[in-house]
Each structure stands twice: as C-alpha cells, then as structure tokens.
Design an enzyme around this catalytic site. Structure first.
Site, PDB file in Angstrom:
ATOM      1  N   SER A 148       0.862  -1.194   0.000  1.00  0.00           N
ATOM      2  CA  SER A 148       0.000   0.000   0.000  1.00  0.00           C
ATOM      3  C   SER A 148       0.885   1.227   0.000  1.00  0.00           C
ATOM      4  O   SER A 148       2.023   1.188   0.498  1.00  0.00           O
ATOM      5  CB  SER A 148      -0.872   0.024   1.260  1.00  0.00           C
ATOM      6  OG  SER A 148      -1.524   1.276   1.385  1.00  0.00           O
ATOM      7  N   TYR A 161      -1.922  -0.896  10.271  1.00  0.00           N
ATOM      8  CA  TYR A 161      -2.076  -1.293   8.865  1.00  0.00           C
ATOM      9  C   TYR A 161      -0.815  -0.914   8.082  1.00  0.00           C
ATOM     10  O   TYR A 161      -0.269  -1.718   7.318  1.00  0.00           O
ATOM     11  CB  TYR A 161      -3.309  -0.592   8.278  1.00  0.00           C
ATOM     12  CG  TYR A 161      -3.506  -0.801   6.798  1.00  0.00           C
ATOM     13  CD1 TYR A 161      -4.019  -1.998   6.309  1.00  0.00           C
ATOM     14  CD2 TYR A 161      -3.180   0.204   5.884  1.00  0.00           C
ATOM     15  CE1 TYR A 161      -4.202  -2.190   4.947  1.00  0.00           C
ATOM     16  CE2 TYR A 161      -3.359   0.022   4.517  1.00  0.00           C
ATOM     17  CZ  TYR A 161      -3.878  -1.175   4.057  1.00  0.00           C
ATOM     18  OH  TYR A 161      -4.052  -1.369   2.711  1.00  0.00           O
TER      19      TYR A 161
HETATM   20  P1  NAD Z   1     -11.753  -5.267   0.159  1.00  0.00           P
HETATM   21  O1  NAD Z   1     -12.015  -5.251   1.635  1.00  0.00           O
HETATM   22  O2  NAD Z   1     -12.747  -4.645  -0.743  1.00  0.00           O
HETATM   23  O3  NAD Z   1     -11.529  -6.777  -0.326  1.00  0.00           O
HETATM   24  C1  NAD Z   1     -10.677  -7.639   0.392  1.00  0.00           C
HETATM   25  C2  NAD Z   1     -10.943  -9.065  -0.043  1.00  0.00           C
HETATM   26  O4  NAD Z   1     -10.061  -9.899   0.743  1.00  0.00           O
HETATM   27  C3  NAD Z   1     -12.383  -9.537   0.249  1.00  0.00           C
HETATM   28  O5  NAD Z   1     -12.881 -10.263  -0.844  1.00  0.00           O
HETATM   29  C4  NAD Z   1     -12.213 -10.421   1.487  1.00  0.00           C
HETATM   30  O6  NAD Z   1     -13.185 -11.441   1.589  1.00  0.00           O
HETATM   31  C5  NAD Z   1     -10.820 -10.987   1.263  1.00  0.00           C
HETATM   32  N1  NAD Z   1     -10.205 -11.459   2.511  1.00  0.00           N
HETATM   33  C6  NAD Z   1     -10.152 -10.837   3.708  1.00  0.00           C
HETATM   34  N2  NAD Z   1      -9.566 -11.616   4.623  1.00  0.00           N
HETATM   35  C7  NAD Z   1      -9.243 -12.776   3.984  1.00  0.00           C
HETATM   36  C8  NAD Z   1      -8.617 -13.991   4.388  1.00  0.00           C
HETATM   37  N3  NAD Z   1      -8.235 -14.183   5.668  1.00  0.00           N
HETATM   38  N4  NAD Z   1      -8.418 -14.951   3.472  1.00  0.00           N
HETATM   39  C9  NAD Z   1      -8.833 -14.776   2.188  1.00  0.00           C
HETATM   40  N5  NAD Z   1      -9.440 -13.657   1.744  1.00  0.00           N
HETATM   41  C10 NAD Z   1      -9.640 -12.675   2.637  1.00  0.00           C
HETATM   42  O7  NAD Z   1     -10.310  -4.594  -0.005  1.00  0.00           O
HETATM   43  P2  NAD Z   1      -9.603  -3.985  -1.319  1.00  0.00           P
HETATM   44  O8  NAD Z   1      -9.738  -2.525  -1.280  1.00  0.00           O
HETATM   45  O9  NAD Z   1     -10.014  -4.725  -2.513  1.00  0.00           O
HETATM   46  O10 NAD Z   1      -8.085  -4.300  -0.964  1.00  0.00           O
HETATM   47  C11 NAD Z   1      -7.369  -5.372  -1.537  1.00  0.00           C
HETATM   48  C12 NAD Z   1      -5.902  -5.258  -1.119  1.00  0.00           C
HETATM   49  O11 NAD Z   1      -5.376  -4.011  -1.543  1.00  0.00           O
HETATM   50  C13 NAD Z   1      -5.659  -5.331   0.385  1.00  0.00           C
HETATM   51  O12 NAD Z   1      -4.466  -6.031   0.668  1.00  0.00           O
HETATM   52  C14 NAD Z   1      -5.516  -3.873   0.757  1.00  0.00           C
HETATM   53  O13 NAD Z   1      -4.776  -3.709   1.954  1.00  0.00           O
HETATM   54  C15 NAD Z   1      -4.796  -3.334  -0.444  1.00  0.00           C
HETATM   55  N6  NAD Z   1      -4.947  -1.887  -0.644  1.00  0.00           N
HETATM   56  C16 NAD Z   1      -6.186  -1.331  -0.817  1.00  0.00           C
HETATM   57  C17 NAD Z   1      -6.290   0.035  -1.009  1.00  0.00           C
HETATM   58  C18 NAD Z   1      -7.625   0.722  -1.213  1.00  0.00           C
HETATM   59  O14 NAD Z   1      -7.646   1.953  -1.134  1.00  0.00           O
HETATM   60  N7  NAD Z   1      -8.687   0.018  -1.482  1.00  0.00           N
HETATM   61  C19 NAD Z   1      -5.120   0.824  -1.019  1.00  0.00           C
HETATM   62  C20 NAD Z   1      -3.893   0.222  -0.837  1.00  0.00           C
HETATM   63  C21 NAD Z   1      -3.815  -1.146  -0.654  1.00  0.00           C
END
Ligand code: NAD
Length: 267
Positions: A148, A161
C-alpha cells in the site's frame, strides 16, 4: 501477441471475490490467463464464473483463508488440478482497521498482523514451493504482493495497517532474493496502491471522519486527492493493470521491486 500477453498462464488471486482482487482476476483473465479466485467469501465462485474466457480456457474458485496453512496446501493443490498449473500468484487479501494509535486494541492489531503478514507470508511460502523446480507446478513464474502507499508515507489513523504493509514490502525483497539465489525461477514484486474507493477504501474515509481526524468522509478523500499529484483517487483498473504488468514477460527483468500505483501520492 505482446509481452503483456498471459495466454497459457495460470494465476491465483487471493481476496479475489471483491474490490481490487476481483479487478485483478478480471484483468489477468482479459490478458489471457486462467484464473483461480481464492477467498473466504463463497461469492468468489460467481466472480470466477463471470471471468472472460474463450475456447477451453477454465477459471475456478477455491475457498481460502490466507491465515491457514492447511487451507493454502489444499487451495494450491485444487488450483493446480483445476487450471492445470500455477505460474502467477497475487497475494492481495488484506484487512484494514482504522484507529488512532492511542486507542488501538490488541485484538485488532492481531487481526491485521494475521491476515496481512501471516497470510502474505504463507502465500509466498506455498507459491514458491509450488512454482520452483520440482514443485507441484514447477515451471517458475511470478508472485505479486499487494502492499500500500501506506507502506511509504505516514497517514493518520492507519499505524498498524501501515506497519503490516511495510512488512509486505520487506517480505517481497527477501523472497525475491531467496528465489533468485536458490534458482527458483520465480520473480517476486509488490505494488503500493493509492486510495481506491472499494469497500475498504470507502470504509477508511468513513472511519477517518468517525475517529475525528476529518470533518467528514468527503474531507478525508479531499485530503488524499490534495496529496496526489495526479489529482484523483485510484481506480480498480489502475491497480489491476499494474499487476498484469508485473505478472507478465514485460517485467521479465523486474524482481524485488515495489511499484507505486498511487498517482504520485507516495513520492
Ligand atoms: P476489500 O475489503 O474490498 O476486499 C478484500 C478481499 O479480501 C475480500 O474479498 C475479502 O473477503 C478478502 N479477505 C479478507 N480476509 C481474507 C482472508 N483471511 N483470506 C482470504 N481472503 C480474505 O479490499 P480492497 O480494497 O479490494 O483491498 C485489496 C488489497 O489491496 C488489500 O491487501 C488492501 O490492503 C490493499 N490496498 C487497498 C487500497 C484501497 O484503497 N482500497 C489501497 C492500498 C492497498
């Protein structure tokens, strides 16, 4: 065919049932890969069924809690059986629980450590074991970890985080070093996404307002956009396309790298 083409490759995306992971599954499939959506949510089955396909190309769903080693062993075996191999692993599953550091609870700290660090580490472990010579897939490949922008800057409300995403960054470098030195034929890279309004991203903006860091979710979003030279939030496709690049032969000499895909927010 271009160096970005993934025809014939087999990919597994954790957390592929929604948000960024769903977008990555779509983009990898659109580039020609067979994709296994892996998630704790069974709705991943519908996501896999709706992925673009052609001819005999298969996609699949496997239930995977990334914090469980037994789940990883089963999921990798199932994935290889379903799509005929494994060349690309995207360790995308992650969670974010917003809190001021003065208020953060041990349970919330543990949950973030478990999913973001333990889950990603187990993914790298089992991905490398499967893809290295002699492994169940055995043909080398690429691992892309999702860190991230929070790993590269200090933004209030997301201390733990951010720490877990800095850990993903370091895990990536050491895994790339070991994979290269030990002749595994697996490149290991990570992406630092900026804020994208998925369930997690939108939730973060709400939580920032709730804990009093901003007057409203819109103010929180405006603060992020103000810190972003490109002048906007990210989209799911912005991040997914970067994953396709790192998974493809276009990145054949790229390993141990962290790619910011954040409109410049982290520079
Ligand atoms: P989200 O919450 O929309 O989706 C996360 C997905 O991960 C969901 O489908 C959930 O069921 C799954 N998940 C959670 N725990 C799990 C586990 N123990 N085993 C298997 N699956 C699991 O989040 P997102 O925004 O799509 O984020 C995806 C990735 O990108 C994450 O690692 C997040 O930290 C990273 N990220 C997101 C952002 C943002 O702004 N959205 C920014 C930087 C990084």
């Amino acid at each position: 065919m271009t160096v970005f083409d993934l025809t014939g490759r087999r990919a597994l995306v954790t957390g592929g049932a929604q948000g960024l992971g769903e977008g990555m599954a779509r983009a990898l499939a659109a580039a020609g890969a067979s994709v296994v959506v892996a998630d704790i949510q069974d709705s991943g089955e519908q996501i896999a069924a709706a992925l673009p396909s052609d001819g005999d190309r298969k996609h699949a769903f496997t239930r995977l809690d990334v914090t469980s080693e037994a789940d990883w062993e089963r999921a990798i075996t199932e994935a290889i059986a379903a799509v005929g191999g494994l060349d690309i692993l995207v360790n995308n599953a992650g969670i974010e629980i917003t809190s001021l550091i003065t208020e953060v609870s041990p349970d919330d700290i543990r949950r973030m450590l478990e999913v973001n660090i333990l889950g990603t580490t187990l993914g790298i472990k089992h991905g490398l074991r499967a893809m290295r010579p002699g492994g169940a897939a055995g043909g080398g490949g690429a691992i892309v970890n999702i860190a991230s922008v929070a790993a590269t800057i200090a933004f209030p409300g997301i201390s733990v985080y951010s720490a877990t995403k800095s850990a993903v960054d370091r895990l990536t470098r050491v895994a790339a070093m070991e994979s290269g030195k030990l002749g595994y034929g697996v490149r290991v890279n990570c992406v630092y996404p900026g804020l994208v309004p998925t369930a997690m991203g939108a939730g973060l903006a709400n939580d920032m307002a709730t804990i009093g860091l901003f007057g409203s979710p819109d103010e929180a979003v405006a603060a992020v956009v103000d810190q972003t030279p490109s002048g906007r939030l990210g989209t799911v496709e912005d991040i997914a396309d970067a994953v396709v690049f790192l998974a493809s032969d276009a990145a054949r000499f790229v390993t141990g790298a962290g790619l910011p895909v954040d409109g410049g927010m982290g520079m």
